[in-house]
Design an enzyme around this catalytic site. Structure first.
Site, PDB file in Angstrom:
ATOM      1  N   ASP A 202      -1.680 -48.219  -1.217  1.00  0.00           N
ATOM      2  CA  ASP A 202      -0.792 -48.314  -2.543  1.00  0.00           C
ATOM      3  C   ASP A 202       0.799 -48.323  -2.045  1.00  0.00           C
ATOM      4  O   ASP A 202       1.752 -48.456  -2.778  1.00  0.00           O
ATOM      5  CB  ASP A 202      -0.905 -47.356  -3.419  1.00  0.00           C
ATOM      6  CG  ASP A 202      -0.842 -45.961  -3.096  1.00  0.00           C
ATOM      7  OD1 ASP A 202      -0.353 -45.764  -1.879  1.00  0.00           O
ATOM      8  OD2 ASP A 202      -0.817 -45.148  -4.051  1.00  0.00           O
TER       9      ASP A 202
ATOM     10  N   ASN B 141      -4.821 -45.039   0.876  1.00  0.00           N
ATOM     11  CA  ASN B 141      -5.349 -46.009  -0.028  1.00  0.00           C
ATOM     12  C   ASN B 141      -4.608 -47.406  -0.145  1.00  0.00           C
ATOM     13  O   ASN B 141      -5.077 -47.975  -1.327  1.00  0.00           O
ATOM     14  CB  ASN B 141      -5.709 -45.228  -1.317  1.00  0.00           C
ATOM     15  CG  ASN B 141      -4.297 -44.855  -1.881  1.00  0.00           C
ATOM     16  OD1 ASN B 141      -3.201 -45.046  -1.335  1.00  0.00           O
ATOM     17  ND2 ASN B 141      -4.345 -44.240  -3.011  1.00  0.00           N
TER      18      ASN B 141
ATOM     19  N   ASP C  24      -0.302 -43.906   4.473  1.00  0.00           N
ATOM     20  CA  ASP C  24      -1.107 -44.098   3.387  1.00  0.00           C
ATOM     21  C   ASP C  24      -2.358 -44.340   3.503  1.00  0.00           C
ATOM     22  O   ASP C  24      -2.936 -45.644   4.408  1.00  0.00           O
ATOM     23  CB  ASP C  24      -0.219 -45.565   2.784  1.00  0.00           C
ATOM     24  CG  ASP C  24      -1.060 -46.046   1.532  1.00  0.00           C
ATOM     25  OD1 ASP C  24      -1.769 -45.379   0.914  1.00  0.00           O
ATOM     26  OD2 ASP C  24      -0.606 -47.396   1.345  1.00  0.00           O
TER      27      ASP C  24
ATOM     28  N   ASP D   3       0.266 -40.390   1.553  1.00  0.00           N
ATOM     29  CA  ASP D   3      -0.903 -39.535   0.813  1.00  0.00           C
ATOM     30  C   ASP D   3      -1.284 -38.604   1.376  1.00  0.00           C
ATOM     31  O   ASP D   3      -1.258 -38.327   2.719  1.00  0.00           O
ATOM     32  CB  ASP D   3      -1.715 -40.141  -0.139  1.00  0.00           C
ATOM     33  CG  ASP D   3      -2.517 -41.259   0.851  1.00  0.00           C
ATOM     34  OD1 ASP D   3      -2.725 -40.822   1.783  1.00  0.00           O
ATOM     35  OD2 ASP D   3      -2.659 -42.247   0.249  1.00  0.00           O
TER      36      ASP D   3
ATOM     37  N   ASP E 187      13.740 -24.630  -1.361  1.00  0.00           N
ATOM     38  CA  ASP E 187      14.829 -25.565  -1.425  1.00  0.00           C
ATOM     39  C   ASP E 187      16.069 -25.284  -2.134  1.00  0.00           C
ATOM     40  O   ASP E 187      16.024 -24.355  -3.025  1.00  0.00           O
ATOM     41  CB  ASP E 187      14.267 -26.519  -2.317  1.00  0.00           C
ATOM     42  CG  ASP E 187      15.016 -27.830  -2.743  1.00  0.00           C
ATOM     43  OD1 ASP E 187      15.567 -28.689  -1.718  1.00  0.00           O
ATOM     44  OD2 ASP E 187      15.682 -27.936  -3.927  1.00  0.00           O
TER      45      ASP E 187
ATOM     46  N   HIS F 230      14.569 -35.002   6.044  1.00  0.00           N
ATOM     47  CA  HIS F 230      14.486 -36.173   5.180  1.00  0.00           C
ATOM     48  C   HIS F 230      15.691 -36.317   4.425  1.00  0.00           C
ATOM     49  O   HIS F 230      15.957 -37.373   3.571  1.00  0.00           O
ATOM     50  CB  HIS F 230      13.461 -35.980   4.065  1.00  0.00           C
ATOM     51  CG  HIS F 230      13.959 -34.529   3.366  1.00  0.00           C
ATOM     52  ND1 HIS F 230      14.136 -33.344   3.790  1.00  0.00           N
ATOM     53  CD2 HIS F 230      14.180 -34.381   1.865  1.00  0.00           C
ATOM     54  CE1 HIS F 230      14.380 -32.456   2.901  1.00  0.00           C
ATOM     55  NE2 HIS F 230      14.493 -32.974   1.882  1.00  0.00           N
TER      56      HIS F 230
HETATM   57  C1  NOJ Z   1      17.678 -30.535  -1.145  1.00  0.00           C
HETATM   58  C2  NOJ Z   1      16.581 -31.385  -0.822  1.00  0.00           C
HETATM   59  O1  NOJ Z   1      16.423 -31.381   0.570  1.00  0.00           O
HETATM   60  C3  NOJ Z   1      17.176 -32.670  -1.166  1.00  0.00           C
HETATM   61  O2  NOJ Z   1      16.099 -33.668  -0.738  1.00  0.00           O
HETATM   62  C4  NOJ Z   1      16.906 -32.537  -2.701  1.00  0.00           C
HETATM   63  O3  NOJ Z   1      17.467 -33.890  -3.066  1.00  0.00           O
HETATM   64  C5  NOJ Z   1      17.695 -31.710  -3.123  1.00  0.00           C
HETATM   65  N1  NOJ Z   1      17.744 -30.364  -2.430  1.00  0.00           N
HETATM   66  C6  NOJ Z   1      17.575 -31.382  -4.725  1.00  0.00           C
HETATM   67  O4  NOJ Z   1      16.170 -30.697  -4.826  1.00  0.00           O
END
Ligand code: NOJ
Length: 551
Positions: free
Chosen positions: A24, A22, A20, A28, A198, A315
């Site tokens: 908040d 700034n 981060d 970013d 994705d 993630h």
């Molecule tokens: C897969 C992504 O990696 C995940 O983080 C997301 O919640 C879903 N697709 C929906 O886009």
């Protein structure tokens, strides 16, 4: 070189939790720019950025409301262009997340579509007749509950594989596809270096009367007909010297050849099979043998025919040292050795390179992930106490991967001067980048060494893959061979000591050490491995023997 990505190491940034600039409490783009020298020092070649587009943040950017705008929390389009320029100056490429299975329900297309059945945008999404009581079918969504949401105003239901806030786009609609393709081209013309696609294996759906048997998600996993859409996308990608990697759950290792061969739809895909869990609900771990079987099957099925995307964290999953390792530095190094030297393009998720661990969540209020909240509620409804439900629901929550990156030892982890959007793991005191940069024996230095090793030895790119010690439940062992050069990788992925017997042909060779996390490791007929021992050795195959093997 158009296949530059074969010899590249990727680094995944979850912008919200990286740095981060700034105060908040939210990471970013300027924060990423600040850390480019670190990434250059580490030796990575490209960054995959999780979504930075305008979004109401139901799913932290995966619900996009404007494909061509930057989320103000992350900065501006000017900041993004600066990032691109500065990264390129350091020979670091930028891969963007491309979310085209769905949009946000706040996207202008969906807002328009929901106004009436006659809206020109109605058919951009999937609508069917329904009543409040009866949905078009029984299919279940990834985040929990029906894949359908009833819409009072127009008395129909719309379809979503994830959540009502993420309505699925209708890929049958050529107008919608044309708009998506224009948008893709717009980003590529801006000079980005590729996409991570994705949820791409879900864009085609089975007929609505498809009966669910064992896999509830089968009707939207790599369904026949998807080839036509992927081919259209490929036509655009082929015009640029970019890389593409798909999140393609449901695509088997055999089918992955069609996706990732020389004339496949994409350069590579992430498989979503290797986190095979074992143990009691609430304290599950990865089963090393099952994981090994999956990873090595993908190696074999794609050898010479396709290309793998290699990863152990992202993630969406807990931290790998907590679910496969024992949270020690040694186990972090063992895991790194095991997967980075496989055949494919390795991805490192932020914080993995210092061995960041899971966070001990003490309240459901600390959780952001909507699927975890849904699971927690389901467990309460099933009669679990709130304590049990918390333990079970947070055991594998993806929020473990979303606590802020640990740069420094102070209580803010050097992440932000404000209040961070997610709690900081208190172990930042001893586990952080600053400290590990100074210590030659650190996980960070080990990753850096592995990255250099990979980048300076073509055997890791071109070399074939052969599995060894197939029956061992905890030892991952393989050979990588290119011409007369051979590398032997061995990792004990267990917390118990084990002795393995190596083939005689290997013992006859002279092996040089490339990397190891225990100074006493050497190639021997009876190799005794302590918990989480890991090493890679290399040899020059004797010409005759090499010729014989090739016959
Ligand atoms: C897969 C992504 O990696 C995940 O983080 C997301 O919640 C879903 N697709 C929906 O886009």
């Amino acid at each position: 070189m158009s296949d530059w990505w074969k010899n590249a190491i990727g680094y995944q940034i979850y912008p919200r939790s990286f740095k981060d600039s700034n105060g908040d409490g939210i990471g970013d783009i300027k924060g990423i720019i600040e850390k480019l020298p670190y990434l250059e020092w580490l030796g990575v070649d490209f960054i995959w950025l999780n979504p930075i587009y305008a979004s109401p943040n139901f799913d932290n950017g995966y619900d996009i409301s404007d494909f061509r705008a930057v989320q103000p929390e992350f900065g501006t389009m000017a900041d993004f262009k600066e990032l691109l320029k500065k990264a390129h100056e350091k020979n670091i490429r930028i891969i963007m997340d491309l979310v085209i299975n769905h949009t946000s329900n706040q996207h202008p297309w969906f807002i328009e579509a929901a106004k009436s059945k006659e809206s020109p945008y109605r058919d951009y999404y999937l609508w069917e007749n329904a009543t409040k009581e009866k949905m078009p079918n029984e299919w279940q969504s990834f985040f929990g509950g029906s894949t359908w949401t009833y819409h009072d105003l127009t008395e129909q239901a719309y379809f979503h594989v994830f959540a009502p806030e993420l309505p699925d786009l209708n890929w049958k609609n050529p107008q919608m596809r044309a708009e998506i393709k224009e948008m893709i081209q717009w980003w590529l013309d801006l000079g980005i270096d590729g996409f991570r696609l994705d949820a791409i294996s879900h864009i085609q759906k089975a007929p609505w009367d498809f009966p669910i048997s064992t896999n509830p998600w089968a009707p939207f996993m790599n369904v026949t007909g998807i080839e036509a859409y992927m081919t259209e996308l490929k036509e655009i990608f082929d015009r640029y010297p970019i890389m593409t990697v798909g999140e393609a759950s449901g695509v088997s290792s055999r089918e992955a050849v069609d996706w990732t061969s020389e004339d496949g739809f994409l350069n590579m895909i992430f498989e979503l099979e290797h986190n095979v869990r074992k143990g009691e609900l609430g304290s599950e771990r990865i089963d090393p043998l099952e994981m090994k079987k999956v990873l090595f099957r993908w190696q074999k099925d794609l050898d010479q025919k396709g290309w793998n995307a290699l990863y152990v964290e992202n993630h969406d999953n807990p931290r790998i040292v907590s679910i496969l390792g024992d949270e020690s530095e040694k186990s972090a190094k063992a895991i790194a050795t095991m997967y980075i030297l496989l055949k494919g393009t390795p991805f490192i998720y932020q914080g993995q390179e210092i061995g960041m661990t899971n966070y001990s969540f003490t309240s459901i209020n600390q959780i952001d992930a909507k699927d975890t909240h849904h699971y927690y509620q389901t467990l309460l409804d099933q009669g679990y106490s709130s304590k049990q439900a918390l333990k079970i629901a947070t055991d594998w929550t993806r929020d473990h991967a979303r606590t802020p990156m640990q740069w420094e030892s102070d209580s803010s982890a050097g992440f932000s001067t404000g209040k961070p959007w997610m709690p900081i793991n208190p172990n930042t005191k001893g586990l952080n980048v600053a400290r590990q940069k100074e210590s030659s024996a650190s996980v960070l230095r080990y990753y850096r060494q592995l990255i250099q090793l990979r980048k300076t030895n073509s055997v890791f790119v071109e070399g074939s893959f052969d599995e060894l010690l197939v029956d061992s439940p905890q030892v991952f062992a393989y050979l990588r061979t290119e011409k007369n050069r051979q590398v032997f990788v061995i990792v004990n992925m267990g917390a118990e000591e084990v002795t393995v017997k190596l083939p005689e042909t290997m013992i006859a060779q002279v092996w040089q050490i490339l990397i190891r996390n225990n100074e006493s490791l050497m190639v021997k007929e009876q190799m005794q491995l302590e918990p989480f021992d890991a090493a890679a050795f290399e040899t020059q195959l004797i010409e005759e023997k090499y010729k014989k093997e090739k016959q």
